[in-house]
Design a protein around this motif. Structure first.
Motif, PDB file in Angstrom:
ATOM      1  N   ALA A  22      49.301  22.809  30.736  1.00 40.03           N
ATOM      2  CA  ALA A  22      48.468  21.666  30.367  1.00 40.03           C
ATOM      3  C   ALA A  22      47.794  21.063  31.596  1.00 40.03           C
ATOM      4  CB  ALA A  22      49.316  20.609  29.656  1.00 40.03           C
ATOM      5  N   LEU A  23      48.545  20.941  32.684  1.00 43.71           N
ATOM      6  CA  LEU A  23      47.967  20.429  33.928  1.00 43.71           C
ATOM      7  C   LEU A  23      46.910  21.384  34.485  1.00 43.71           C
ATOM      8  CD1 LEU A  23      51.183  19.036  35.646  1.00 43.71           C
ATOM      9  CD2 LEU A  23      49.284  17.707  34.724  1.00 43.71           C
ATOM     10  N   THR A  24      47.115  22.673  34.253  1.00 39.76           N
ATOM     11  CA  THR A  24      46.102  23.654  34.654  1.00 39.76           C
ATOM     12  C   THR A  24      44.821  23.454  33.859  1.00 39.76           C
ATOM     13  OG1 THR A  24      47.810  25.289  35.218  1.00 39.76           O
ATOM     14  CG2 THR A  24      45.586  26.116  34.827  1.00 39.76           C
ATOM     15  N   LEU A  25      44.963  23.221  32.557  1.00 42.23           N
ATOM     16  CA  LEU A  25      43.798  22.971  31.713  1.00 42.23           C
ATOM     17  C   LEU A  25      43.048  21.718  32.160  1.00 42.23           C
ATOM     18  CD1 LEU A  25      44.935  23.810  28.068  1.00 42.23           C
ATOM     19  CD2 LEU A  25      42.944  24.728  29.246  1.00 42.23           C
ATOM     20  N   LEU A  26      43.794  20.730  32.588  1.00 46.41           N
ATOM     21  CA  LEU A  26      43.186  19.484  33.059  1.00 46.41           C
ATOM     22  C   LEU A  26      42.724  19.584  34.510  1.00 46.41           C
ATOM     23  CD1 LEU A  26      45.708  16.968  31.446  1.00 46.41           C
ATOM     24  CD2 LEU A  26      43.381  17.495  30.672  1.00 46.41           C
ATOM     25  N   ARG A  27      42.935  20.765  35.106  1.00 44.72           N
ATOM     26  CA  ARG A  27      42.518  21.030  36.493  1.00 44.72           C
ATOM     27  C   ARG A  27      43.230  20.117  37.491  1.00 44.72           C
ATOM     28  NH1 ARG A  27      38.431  24.484  36.712  1.00 44.72           N
ATOM     29  NH2 ARG A  27      37.776  23.817  38.796  1.00 44.72           N
ATOM     30  N   ARG A  28      44.492  19.797  37.193  1.00 39.55           N
ATOM     31  CA  ARG A  28      45.296  19.000  38.110  1.00 39.55           C
ATOM     32  C   ARG A  28      46.119  19.888  39.044  1.00 39.55           C
ATOM     33  NH1 ARG A  28      42.286  15.889  36.107  1.00 39.55           N
ATOM     34  NH2 ARG A  28      42.750  13.875  35.129  1.00 39.55           N
ATOM     35  N   VAL A  29      46.406  21.108  38.609  1.00 39.86           N
ATOM     36  CA  VAL A  29      47.163  22.060  39.418  1.00 39.86           C
ATOM     37  C   VAL A  29      46.484  23.422  39.319  1.00 39.86           C
ATOM     38  CG1 VAL A  29      49.369  20.860  39.104  1.00 39.86           C
ATOM     39  CG2 VAL A  29      48.689  22.661  37.503  1.00 39.86           C
ATOM     40  N   GLN A 150      35.921  23.523  22.776  1.00 39.28           N
ATOM     41  CA  GLN A 150      34.930  24.070  23.707  1.00 39.28           C
ATOM     42  C   GLN A 150      33.526  24.015  23.110  1.00 39.28           C
ATOM     43  OE1 GLN A 150      35.707  28.160  24.697  1.00 39.28           O
ATOM     44  NE2 GLN A 150      34.753  27.981  26.709  1.00 39.28           N
ATOM     45  N   ASN A 151      33.407  24.351  21.838  1.00 35.90           N
ATOM     46  CA  ASN A 151      32.101  24.362  21.184  1.00 35.90           C
ATOM     47  C   ASN A 151      31.475  22.973  21.157  1.00 35.90           C
ATOM     48  OD1 ASN A 151      30.184  24.452  18.706  1.00 35.90           O
ATOM     49  ND2 ASN A 151      30.694  26.607  19.056  1.00 35.90           N
ATOM     50  N   LYS A 152      32.271  21.983  20.779  1.00 40.43           N
ATOM     51  CA  LYS A 152      31.748  20.611  20.718  1.00 40.43           C
ATOM     52  C   LYS A 152      31.396  20.087  22.109  1.00 40.43           C
ATOM     53  CE  LYS A 152      33.783  18.987  16.397  1.00 40.43           C
ATOM     54  NZ  LYS A 152      34.633  17.959  15.736  1.00 40.43           N
ATOM     55  N   ALA A 153      32.219  20.403  23.084  1.00 41.35           N
ATOM     56  CA  ALA A 153      31.951  19.933  24.444  1.00 41.35           C
ATOM     57  C   ALA A 153      30.654  20.533  24.989  1.00 41.35           C
ATOM     58  CB  ALA A 153      33.119  20.286  25.357  1.00 41.35           C
ATOM     59  N   ARG A 160      33.011  19.687  32.182  1.00 43.51           N
ATOM     60  CA  ARG A 160      34.122  19.435  33.107  1.00 43.51           C
ATOM     61  C   ARG A 160      35.446  19.378  32.346  1.00 43.51           C
ATOM     62  NH1 ARG A 160      33.031  18.090  38.230  1.00 43.51           N
ATOM     63  NH2 ARG A 160      30.860  17.708  38.828  1.00 43.51           N
ATOM     64  N   GLY A 161      36.525  19.309  33.101  1.00 45.20           N
ATOM     65  CA  GLY A 161      37.839  19.157  32.509  1.00 45.20           C
ATOM     66  C   GLY A 161      38.314  20.425  31.827  1.00 45.20           C
ATOM     67  N   VAL A 162      38.812  20.291  30.575  1.00 50.51           N
ATOM     68  CA  VAL A 162      39.412  21.395  29.844  1.00 50.51           C
ATOM     69  C   VAL A 162      38.432  22.545  29.668  1.00 50.51           C
ATOM     70  CG1 VAL A 162      40.380  22.092  27.623  1.00 50.51           C
ATOM     71  CG2 VAL A 162      41.059  19.912  28.643  1.00 50.51           C
ATOM     72  N   VAL A 163      37.196  22.230  29.316  1.00 48.42           N
ATOM     73  CA  VAL A 163      36.203  23.268  29.057  1.00 48.42           C
ATOM     74  C   VAL A 163      35.964  24.129  30.283  1.00 48.42           C
ATOM     75  CG1 VAL A 163      33.800  23.696  28.423  1.00 48.42           C
ATOM     76  CG2 VAL A 163      35.093  21.904  27.265  1.00 48.42           C
ATOM     77  N   GLN A 164      35.971  23.515  31.437  1.00 51.10           N
ATOM     78  CA  GLN A 164      35.743  24.239  32.682  1.00 51.10           C
ATOM     79  C   GLN A 164      36.869  25.219  32.993  1.00 51.10           C
ATOM     80  OE1 GLN A 164      34.976  21.559  35.905  1.00 51.10           O
ATOM     81  NE2 GLN A 164      33.916  23.093  37.157  1.00 51.10           N
ATOM     82  N   ALA A 165      38.055  24.930  32.473  1.00 50.99           N
ATOM     83  CA  ALA A 165      39.213  25.791  32.733  1.00 50.99           C
ATOM     84  C   ALA A 165      39.334  26.932  31.729  1.00 50.99           C
ATOM     85  CB  ALA A 165      40.489  24.956  32.706  1.00 50.99           C
ATOM     86  N   THR A 170      32.029  32.984  24.344  1.00 57.05           N
ATOM     87  CA  THR A 170      31.933  34.291  23.680  1.00 57.05           C
ATOM     88  C   THR A 170      33.250  35.058  23.768  1.00 57.05           C
ATOM     89  OG1 THR A 170      30.999  35.195  25.739  1.00 57.05           O
ATOM     90  CG2 THR A 170      29.443  34.516  24.020  1.00 57.05           C
ATOM     91  N   THR A 171      33.924  34.944  24.904  1.00 55.79           N
ATOM     92  CA  THR A 171      35.227  35.597  25.063  1.00 55.79           C
ATOM     93  C   THR A 171      36.270  34.949  24.165  1.00 55.79           C
ATOM     94  OG1 THR A 171      34.749  36.149  27.372  1.00 55.79           O
ATOM     95  CG2 THR A 171      37.058  36.182  26.708  1.00 55.79           C
ATOM     96  N   MET A 172      36.263  33.631  24.111  1.00 55.61           N
ATOM     97  CA  MET A 172      37.209  32.903  23.256  1.00 55.61           C
ATOM     98  C   MET A 172      37.032  33.293  21.790  1.00 55.61           C
ATOM     99  SD  MET A 172      39.125  30.744  25.103  1.00 55.61           S
ATOM    100  CE  MET A 172      39.497  29.319  24.066  1.00 55.61           C
ATOM    101  N   GLU A 173      35.787  33.387  21.350  1.00 50.44           N
ATOM    102  CA  GLU A 173      35.531  33.732  19.949  1.00 50.44           C
ATOM    103  C   GLU A 173      35.899  35.185  19.663  1.00 50.44           C
ATOM    104  OE1 GLU A 173      31.451  32.711  19.277  1.00 50.44           O
ATOM    105  OE2 GLU A 173      31.957  30.677  18.624  1.00 50.44           O
ATOM    106  N   ARG A 174      35.630  36.077  20.603  1.00 49.73           N
ATOM    107  CA  ARG A 174      35.988  37.481  20.404  1.00 49.73           C
ATOM    108  C   ARG A 174      37.497  37.646  20.254  1.00 49.73           C
ATOM    109  NH1 ARG A 174      34.541  39.356  24.910  1.00 49.73           N
ATOM    110  NH2 ARG A 174      36.588  39.793  25.812  1.00 49.73           N
TER     111      ARG A 174
END
Length: 266
Positions: A22-29, A150-153, A160-165, A170-174
């Motif tokens: 979760a911290l990785t997703l938030l780009r804290r670690v 991700q789509n809404k962002a 920034r934030g979660v989306v950036q991580a 296209t990869t997520m949807e595949r």
């Protein structure tokens, strides 16, 4: 076997792995996939040990409500760890691992009535394919949530934030549709083997489970066909995936909850 101490240890490992992801997703670690897999692997190993003990106590391949929940969440965690070595899905651990740990803790304290079904090969095939289908589609549903975020962002130009991580959309949807295809194959096997090998598949107390399972199958089949023919993707794919999984959730656990918890309490 003292299930609760093992479940508590698993919960701690689950929470540690999920917290780092979760911290990785938030780009804290920084990303530490090996650390997350290692902690998650310890949690899943303990989880499956407890699951086996509960299955032996139930004495059936068609276990009760709490045992089924414990088994499915442990299986989902295992599948996620294996899948994460080939696909970028480890972010799902941030949500799946704490939930799995909580279900494990509660499941060890909520014994349910054992099923009376015999352990024939046909029933074993039905039980295994049902559990695998539910676990794979659970991961797909969580992947759909991330795709939706991700789509809404991206539509609102927030990168920034979660989306950036996250990997590219296209990869997520595949990956989402690949998991739905696998889940659909397993769900087809589960429904087919249930009709063939379970004598009471259409009995009164299972008819709603059968109907809902078929409805979930139709939802996922429609999504896959329309994705292939009409190019469905984005939020439409997210909504249909989550809708199909909610129906499957009701099919798999709804009847068990009503029969074993509500009716037993009354």
């Amino acid at each position: 076997m003292q299930a609760f101490p093992l479940a508590l240890m698993a919960f701690v490992f689950y929470l540690a792995a999920a917290s780092w992801q979760a911290l990785t997703l938030l780009r804290r670690v920084p990303p530490r996939n090996l650390l997350v897999r290692g902690l998650g692997g310890l949690a899943v190993a303990l989880h499956l040990i407890v699951s086996i003990g509960l299955l032996m106590a139930d004495g059936s391949l068609l276990p009760g409500f709490s045992t089924s929940a414990v088994l499915i969440t442990g299986l989902a965690g295992l599948l996620l760890l294996v899948l994460s070595m080939f696909k970028p899905v480890l972010n799902i651990a941030a949500a799946l691992f704490p939930f799995s740990g909580l279900v494990l803790l509660l499941g060890t304290e909520m014994p349910t009535p054992a099923s009376t079904n015999g352990m024939t090969p046909g029933i074993a095939l039905h039980a295994a394919s049902s559990a695998l289908a539910f676990a794979v589609l659970a991961i797909a549903a969580l992947q759909a949530v991330l795709v939706g975020i991700q789509n809404k962002a991206l539509k609102h130009h927030r990168i920034r934030g979660v989306v950036q991580a996250l990997p590219p959309l296209t990869t997520m949807e595949r990956v989402l549709f690949e998991m739905i295809w696998v889940g659909m194959g397993l769900l087809t096997l589960a429904i087919g083997s249930g009709i063939i090998f379970l004598d009471d598949m259409f009995a009164q107390h299972l008819v709603h489970k059968t109907v809902l399972s078929l409805l979930a199958w139709l939802v996922f089949a429609t999504l896959l066909i329309c994705h292939h023919r009409l190019g469905w993707r984005g939020m439409r794919a997210v909504h249909w995936t989550l809708g199909g999984y909610i129906v499957l959730l009701l099919a798999y656990f709804g009847s068990k909850f009503v029969l074993e918890v509500l009716l037993t309490a009354n």
